[in-house]
Design an enzyme around this catalytic site. Structure first.
Site, PDB file in Angstrom:
ATOM      1  NE  ARG A   1     -39.005 -16.616  41.884  1.00 18.42           N
ATOM      2  CZ  ARG A   1     -38.499 -17.458  42.769  1.00 18.42           C
ATOM      3  NH1 ARG A   1     -37.385 -18.109  42.528  1.00 18.42           N
ATOM      4  NH2 ARG A   1     -39.135 -17.690  43.919  1.00 18.42           N
TER       5      ARG A   1
ATOM      6  CB  CYS B   1     -32.984 -22.860  44.113  1.00 18.02           C
ATOM      7  SG  CYS B   1     -31.473 -21.871  44.156  1.00 18.02           S
TER       8      CYS B   1
HETATM    9  N1  COA Z   1     -29.596  -7.758  36.603  1.00 16.25           N
HETATM   10  C1  COA Z   1     -28.807  -7.830  35.501  1.00 16.25           C
HETATM   11  N2  COA Z   1     -27.473  -7.938  35.528  1.00 16.25           N
HETATM   12  C2  COA Z   1     -26.892  -7.974  36.742  1.00 16.25           C
HETATM   13  C3  COA Z   1     -27.635  -7.896  37.918  1.00 16.25           C
HETATM   14  C4  COA Z   1     -29.043  -7.794  37.832  1.00 16.25           C
HETATM   15  N3  COA Z   1     -29.828  -7.750  38.906  1.00 16.25           N
HETATM   16  N4  COA Z   1     -26.787  -7.942  38.948  1.00 16.25           N
HETATM   17  C5  COA Z   1     -25.557  -8.044  38.434  1.00 16.25           C
HETATM   18  N5  COA Z   1     -25.599  -8.059  37.092  1.00 16.25           N
HETATM   19  C6  COA Z   1     -24.501  -8.182  36.151  1.00 16.25           C
HETATM   20  C7  COA Z   1     -23.434  -7.146  36.358  1.00 16.25           C
HETATM   21  O1  COA Z   1     -23.746  -5.980  35.669  1.00 16.25           O
HETATM   22  C8  COA Z   1     -22.213  -7.848  35.811  1.00 16.25           C
HETATM   23  O2  COA Z   1     -22.275  -7.826  34.405  1.00 16.25           O
HETATM   24  P1  COA Z   1     -20.931  -7.835  33.506  1.00 16.25           P
HETATM   25  O3  COA Z   1     -20.217  -9.134  33.836  1.00 16.25           O
HETATM   26  O4  COA Z   1     -21.449  -7.788  32.119  1.00 16.25           O
HETATM   27  O5  COA Z   1     -20.177  -6.626  33.949  1.00 16.25           O
HETATM   28  C9  COA Z   1     -22.424  -9.282  36.236  1.00 16.25           C
HETATM   29  O6  COA Z   1     -23.862  -9.435  36.381  1.00 16.25           O
HETATM   30  C10 COA Z   1     -21.747  -9.620  37.537  1.00 16.25           C
HETATM   31  O7  COA Z   1     -22.119  -8.653  38.511  1.00 16.25           O
HETATM   32  P2  COA Z   1     -21.776  -8.833  40.059  1.00 16.25           P
HETATM   33  O8  COA Z   1     -22.379  -7.709  40.814  1.00 16.25           O
HETATM   34  O9  COA Z   1     -20.292  -9.069  40.211  1.00 16.25           O
HETATM   35  O10 COA Z   1     -22.605 -10.110  40.405  1.00 16.25           O
HETATM   36  P3  COA Z   1     -22.116 -11.541  40.903  1.00 16.25           P
HETATM   37  O11 COA Z   1     -21.494 -12.295  39.803  1.00 16.25           O
HETATM   38  O12 COA Z   1     -21.390 -11.392  42.185  1.00 16.25           O
HETATM   39  O13 COA Z   1     -23.555 -12.203  41.188  1.00 16.25           O
HETATM   40  C11 COA Z   1     -25.865 -11.764  41.682  1.00 16.25           C
HETATM   41  C12 COA Z   1     -24.435 -11.651  42.155  1.00 16.25           C
HETATM   42  C13 COA Z   1     -26.748 -11.532  42.892  1.00 16.25           C
HETATM   43  C14 COA Z   1     -26.126 -10.719  40.638  1.00 16.25           C
HETATM   44  C15 COA Z   1     -26.117 -13.160  41.071  1.00 16.25           C
HETATM   45  O14 COA Z   1     -25.594 -14.155  41.894  1.00 16.25           O
HETATM   46  C16 COA Z   1     -27.588 -13.436  40.866  1.00 16.25           C
HETATM   47  O15 COA Z   1     -28.222 -12.824  40.037  1.00 16.25           O
HETATM   48  N6  COA Z   1     -28.160 -14.402  41.609  1.00 16.25           N
HETATM   49  C17 COA Z   1     -29.556 -14.723  41.538  1.00 16.25           C
HETATM   50  C18 COA Z   1     -29.740 -16.216  41.502  1.00 16.25           C
HETATM   51  C19 COA Z   1     -31.192 -16.579  41.462  1.00 16.25           C
HETATM   52  O16 COA Z   1     -32.018 -15.942  40.838  1.00 16.25           O
HETATM   53  N7  COA Z   1     -31.515 -17.702  42.136  1.00 16.25           N
HETATM   54  C20 COA Z   1     -32.855 -18.245  42.146  1.00 16.25           C
HETATM   55  C21 COA Z   1     -33.829 -17.411  42.851  1.00 16.25           C
HETATM   56  S1  COA Z   1     -33.724 -17.499  44.596  1.00 16.25           S
HETATM   57 ZN    ZN Z   2     -38.547 -21.840  45.451  1.00 12.62          ZN
END
Ligand code: COA
Ligand code: ZN
Length: 321
Positions: A25, A250
């Protein structure tokens, strides 16, 4: 038993140190080159045979945020699960939790940063919005009977905000626990922690929860990773995240670099007599395959140096003296 780790007693015995392997991960999420699903599965299967009891096998986040882990479903569905190994999935929101549950993750790891700025950069939402989402995820996961862990990212410092108030970290730990989340991780997202700070915060957190529920997640960004492990262990922590080869970071934290390296940590424990249950030879064989898999050198030291017991033949001229 709480034997001081710098005890000079010959027969000192130490509590086991539990290593949760996070390379699949944290390690792969920042890799620029796509790692094939089959290679991810082979890596996790290899790790499963090394003696770990916990492996963070992937995340269910937006594929736009972390394209490298967009195949989480296939990975979780196709790995060979070893009995006794808990396969953890990182999730940021309800959608991620639903995906992880249907892919049969054993435990969900929810993540929010102590720092508002890093949470907005990483999760694109405020801490308050993250907590609201967690509330729904907890109810969902509890109904499904799945274990829960929650991480306080940037707990020891933030690359945007700098120092993080320890009371704020403790406050988040209390909120997580009140929500019914059993496991807590304190994460040093960009390696800003130092051993005194770690000892202080770990001691405070262990007033609130048992050592079995606490994980420390250190990055070696400033070279203090293993020093921080020793400080945390001395303060009573027993569970640590680490990544094969020292991979990780990250993508939404400027200057991020690798987790503490699993084989370097296991070597430290082996040399000091702290049990981990992990087969270092198998681990080294896996780690030595990483440069070919990823197309670049990796930060871990032990795979290059070998163990202390991996001796070299003396050069011919020495034998002639
Ligand atoms: N799995 C798959 N797709 C996801 C999802 C998930 N958990 N959460 C949101 N999406 C998709 C939505 O369906 C949407 O898709 P579309 O554009 O095709 O309609 C798109 O992502 C945007 O969704 P939204 O709820 O507006 O998300 P956002 O753009 O505000 O982002 C997060 C929020 C949390 C989803 C995103 O920032 C994220 O995944 N961050 C994780 C970062 C990470 O893993 N960092 C390292 C580990 S700490
Ligand atoms: Zn870490």
């Amino acid at each position: 038993m709480n034997t001081p780790i710098f005890s000079t007693l010959k027969d000192a015995s130490f509590d086991p140190l539990i290593v949760q392997e996070v390379a699949p991960r944290d390690g792969l999420q920042i890799e620029p080159t796509w790692v094939e699903t089959a290679d991810k599965i082979a890596l996790i299967n290899g790790l499963s045979s090394c003696g770990f009891t916990r492996i963070e096998a992937g995340s269910f986040v937006s594929p736009k945020a972390i394209p490298a882990l967009r195949d989480g479903e296939a990975v979780f569905q196709q790995i060979e699960r070893q009995p006794g190994v808990i396969y953890v999935a990182l999730v940021p929101n309800l959608k991620g939790a639903e995906r992880a549950l249907s892919a049969r993750a054993d435990e969900l790891n929810l993540v929010m940063s102590a720092s508002q700025t890093h949470n907005r950069a990483n999760m694109r939402m405020s801490c308050e919005s993250s907590l609201l989402a967690f509330d729904r995820i907890v109810r969902h996961a509890m109904a499904a009977g799945v274990r829960l862990n929650a991480t306080v990212a940037t707990a020891f410092g933030c690359p945007f905000e700098g120092r993080i108030d320890e009371d704020r970290v403790i406050g988040i730990v209390d909120i997580y626990r009140e929500m019914g989340i059993e496991g807590i991780t304190l994460a040093d997202t960009t390696g800003m922690a130092n051993p005194r700070q770690v000892a202080r915060l770990v001691a405070r957190v262990l007033e609130r929860l048992p050592a079995a529920a606490l994980t420390l997640h250190f990055h070696n960004t400033r070279g203090l990773g293993l020093a921080n492990v020793l400080a945390a262990y001395e303060a009573g922590a027993r569970r640590f995240d680490a990544a094969l080869g020292g991979l990780g970071g990250c993508p939404f934290a400027p200057g991020a670099s690798g987790n503490i390296c699993t084989e370097d940590l296991v070597n430290l424990c082996d040399e000091m007599g702290i049990p981990t249950g992990i087969d270092l030879r198998k681990l080294l064989a896996l780690s030595r395959g990483l440069p070919a898999l990823l197309g670049h050198d990796v930060p871990g030291q032990l795979a290059k140096a070998g163990r202390n017991v991996d001796l070299h033949p003396a050069p011919d001229y020495v034998l002639q003296i």
